[in-house]
Design an enzyme around this catalytic site. Structure first.
Site, short mmCIF file in Angstrom:
data_model
loop_
_atom_site.label_atom_id
_atom_site.label_comp_id
_atom_site.label_asym_id
_atom_site.label_seq_id
_atom_site.Cartn_x
_atom_site.Cartn_y
_atom_site.Cartn_z
N LYS A 1 81.00 80.02 31.72
CA LYS A 1 80.98 82.20 31.16
C LYS A 1 82.39 82.07 30.82
O LYS A 1 81.88 83.09 29.06
CB LYS A 1 81.44 82.75 32.01
CG LYS A 1 82.18 84.62 32.01
CD LYS A 1 81.74 85.00 33.44
CE LYS A 1 83.77 85.10 34.16
NZ LYS A 1 84.49 85.92 33.88
N ASN A 2 83.57 81.98 31.16
CA ASN A 2 85.07 81.73 29.75
C ASN A 2 84.70 81.23 28.01
O ASN A 2 85.53 81.21 27.52
CB ASN A 2 85.80 81.74 30.74
CG ASN A 2 86.22 82.74 32.35
OD1 ASN A 2 85.42 83.48 31.75
ND2 ASN A 2 86.63 82.27 32.99
N ARG B 1 87.73 92.95 30.81
CA ARG B 1 88.42 92.69 29.93
C ARG B 1 88.48 91.51 28.74
O ARG B 1 89.16 92.06 27.97
CB ARG B 1 90.36 93.07 31.06
CG ARG B 1 89.69 91.46 32.01
CD ARG B 1 91.16 91.48 32.36
NE ARG B 1 91.93 91.23 31.51
CZ ARG B 1 93.18 92.69 31.52
NH1 ARG B 1 93.26 93.43 32.04
NH2 ARG B 1 94.79 92.30 30.43
N ASP C 1 91.77 80.03 39.07
CA ASP C 1 90.33 80.70 39.83
C ASP C 1 89.17 80.40 39.89
O ASP C 1 88.32 80.06 41.54
CB ASP C 1 89.17 80.75 38.19
CG ASP C 1 89.21 81.92 37.23
OD1 ASP C 1 90.01 82.77 37.79
OD2 ASP C 1 88.24 81.11 35.89
N ASP D 1 94.29 95.23 36.90
CA ASP D 1 92.66 95.03 37.49
C ASP D 1 93.32 94.59 39.29
O ASP D 1 94.88 94.63 39.24
CB ASP D 1 91.93 94.39 37.44
CG ASP D 1 92.33 92.97 37.06
OD1 ASP D 1 93.51 92.81 37.10
OD2 ASP D 1 92.04 92.29 35.49
N1 EPU Z 1 99.16 87.21 30.26
C1 EPU Z 1 100.43 88.03 29.44
N2 EPU Z 1 99.85 88.76 28.40
C2 EPU Z 1 99.18 88.68 27.94
C3 EPU Z 1 98.04 87.66 28.31
C4 EPU Z 1 98.09 87.50 29.70
O1 EPU Z 1 101.51 88.62 30.23
O2 EPU Z 1 99.28 88.99 26.70
C5 EPU Z 1 99.56 86.46 31.43
C6 EPU Z 1 98.40 87.01 32.55
O3 EPU Z 1 98.87 88.54 32.94
C7 EPU Z 1 98.89 85.96 33.37
C8 EPU Z 1 98.70 84.92 32.55
O4 EPU Z 1 99.55 85.43 31.27
O5 EPU Z 1 100.14 86.31 34.64
C9 EPU Z 1 97.41 84.26 32.37
O6 EPU Z 1 96.62 84.97 31.72
P1 EPU Z 1 95.15 84.42 30.70
O7 EPU Z 1 95.93 85.42 29.74
O8 EPU Z 1 95.97 83.28 30.29
O9 EPU Z 1 94.18 85.07 31.19
P2 EPU Z 1 92.93 85.78 31.12
O10 EPU Z 1 92.74 84.70 29.23
O11 EPU Z 1 92.22 87.08 30.75
C10 EPU Z 1 90.85 83.95 31.78
C11 EPU Z 1 89.64 83.74 32.30
C12 EPU Z 1 90.26 84.51 33.84
C13 EPU Z 1 91.30 82.90 34.11
C14 EPU Z 1 92.67 83.24 33.20
C15 EPU Z 1 93.20 82.12 34.17
C16 EPU Z 1 88.02 84.66 30.72
C17 EPU Z 1 87.68 85.58 30.14
N3 EPU Z 1 89.13 84.83 31.68
O12 EPU Z 1 91.66 85.48 31.61
O13 EPU Z 1 89.06 84.07 34.63
O14 EPU Z 1 91.32 83.75 35.70
O15 EPU Z 1 91.76 82.92 32.41
O16 EPU Z 1 92.83 80.31 33.96
O17 EPU Z 1 88.73 83.74 30.44
C18 EPU Z 1 87.36 84.36 35.83
O18 EPU Z 1 86.67 83.40 35.41
O19 EPU Z 1 87.36 85.35 37.16
C19 EPU Z 1 88.14 85.15 35.30
C20 EPU Z 1 89.56 86.02 36.08
#
Ligand code: EPU
Length: 417
Positions: free
Chosen positions: A22-23, A93, A305, A117
């Site tokens: 998915k990701n 998101r 995850d 969220d």
């Molecule tokens: N963060 C910031 N600022 C930003 C971006 C992130 O502070 O601009 C912080 C977040 O708040 C968090 C940390 O950095 O504390 C990690 O966030 P990250 O950006 O790595 O997560 P994401 O890219 O939003 C993806 C996956 C998530 C998975 C996380 C961590 C996707 C669509 N989602 O989220 O997957 O948990 O990486 O590996 O790729 C899921 O599949 O259920 C899911 C939530």
């Protein structure tokens, strides 16, 4: 409201075909916006999040269709409507990953700001700061952020956290920038490597994807191509969790063990037997699991995850374990639901102390996010009586044919409408 109804399981057996990640797929779909013409993506899972991303791309002016051979064909026209509306970003998101491609391709993007969220506060400051350093300017009003630029200009960027989606977003912006962009402290997730592989076959010049330093030399244009999505390591982990909890032996066809090293080590430490093949994993559990401490980290650490799945396993393992969350401070919501099923878990700051019990107790519980929902289904396998899980729409966001696949390995689960 649909619900899953789960009965206690006997040892499991059988084979599960692992879906595409998915990701990864969501970002590969956004990358199609960087080209004109038809990008064909194979092994894109049939899940709600893919439907939502298809709606986002359609709103932007692309057409998205499933072809007979299973490919998701995304056709991007010359001119785009560079807006990701609130109604879609609110549902998912990850829609914000269209920001980078739209800025790169169109020089303008209007994207609804995602709110908080169930994981707590989730800003996109790392994305926006990086786009700003590459030359974009922003205004934020009425819940939207609008970015503008002439052609982006490559620069050395240092992320203050290796954010997965920020790395994807900035990678997609930088491939069409003028000159060289370097991302220091980039995310190293296998899905980032998959996106870089797609972009490279489209004609991008990228080195270092999969390491914490990615270098991108901008090119003038990219071409649409065909690409096969990597397997979903979190889906695979879910079925590993099921067999860990219920016992038995299953084969995960299409799983990539090398993308899951740290998790597999933990499962072995908990007493599971894991055999790795080139593109499958055989997993068995013949006795009660042992407790081990876990601590989530960006890849290659134990993924956040996996944690709801692991905490559920620990709640019926022998011993006491500490599960620490280091990625999303607020990702503990599912623990209250596990407690309703009799789990003995105490949360102290970002640590959960899990005291293993022999069995849980079937109850009505609610899924609040994708992985929490899957974890509650696993809990139902080792709970006395019936477990009913509402909030199934969250699970459907990430799991293709979940009940069918579980039934295929011997789980008694039905979807009630
Ligand atoms: N963060 C910031 N600022 C930003 C971006 C992130 O502070 O601009 C912080 C977040 O708040 C968090 C940390 O950095 O504390 C990690 O966030 P990250 O950006 O790595 O997560 P994401 O890219 O939003 C993806 C996956 C998530 C998975 C996380 C961590 C996707 C669509 N989602 O989220 O997957 O948990 O990486 O590996 O790729 C899921 O599949 O259920 C899911 C939530």
């Amino acid at each position: 409201m649909e619900r899953f109804v789960v009965q206690p399981a006997s040892p499991l057996s059988g084979t599960v075909a692992v879906q595409g990640a998915k990701n990864s797929a969501l970002k590969l779909m956004a990358a199609a916006l960087l080209t004109t013409g038809t990008t064909r993506l194979y092994r894109v899972p049939d899940i709600t999040d893919v439907t939502i991303m298809s709606e986002v791309l359609t709103a932007i002016g692309a057409t998205v269709a499933r072809e007979e051979d299973g490919a998701l064909a995304i056709t991007t026209p010359e001119t785009l409507i560079p807006i990701a509306p609130y109604e879609l970003v609110e549902k998912m998101r990850a829609s914000v990953v269209v920001f980078g491609p739209l800025l790169a391709r169109h020089g303008f993007a209007r994207v609804s700001l995602p709110g908080g969220d169930d994981f707590g506060h989730r800003p996109i400051d790392i994305h926006l700061r990086a786009f700003g350093e590459l030359g974009a300017t922003f205004i934020t009003e009425h819940g939207y952020v609008e970015g503008r630029c002439e052609r982006l200009v490559g620069k050395e960027l240092v992320f203050d956290f290796p954010s997965h989606t920020a790395t994807d977003n900035v990678l997609m912006a930088a491939v069409l920038a003028k000159g060289t962009t370097v991302i220091e402290n980039a995310a190293r997730e296998p899905e980032v490597q998959d996106l870089a592989a797609l972009l490279t076959s489209m004609g991008a010049k990228i080195s270092g994807a999969g390491t914490s330093r990615i270098e991108i030399e901008g090119v003038d244009a990219l071409m649409p191509v065909s690409h096969v999505t990597i397997p979903d390591r979190v889906e695979a982990a879910t079925y590993l969790g099921a067999v860990g909890i219920a016992g038995g032996s299953i084969v995960l066809n299409g799983a990539c063990a090398s993308d899951m090293d740290m998790l597999l080590e933990k499962l072995v430490a908990m007493g599971m037997e894991i055999e790795r093949e080139h593109d499958s994993i055989t997993a068995s559990a013949s006795s009660r699991l042992r407790s081990v401490d876990i601590s989530t980290l960006p890849y290659p650490g134990v993924a956040t995850d996996y944690k709801p799945l692991l905490v559920t396993m620990l709640s019926v393992a022998s011993g006491v374990a500490i599960a620490s969350e280091n990625v999303f401070a607020g990702r503990f919501g599912y623990i209250d639901e596990l407690r309703r099923m009799g789990a003995d878990i105490t949360v102290e700051g970002h640590h959960a102390i899990v005291r293993g019990k022999l069995r849980l107790s079937g109850a009505q519980v609610r899924a609040r996010d994708i992985r929490a929902g899957a974890a509650l289904v696993l809990a139902g396998l080792v709970a006395d009586g019936t477990t009913t899980i509402s909030g199934v729409e969250h699970i459907d966001r990430g799991y293709e044919r979940f009940t069918e696949k579980l039934r295929g390995i011997g789980v008694d689960i039905v979807r009630e409408v």
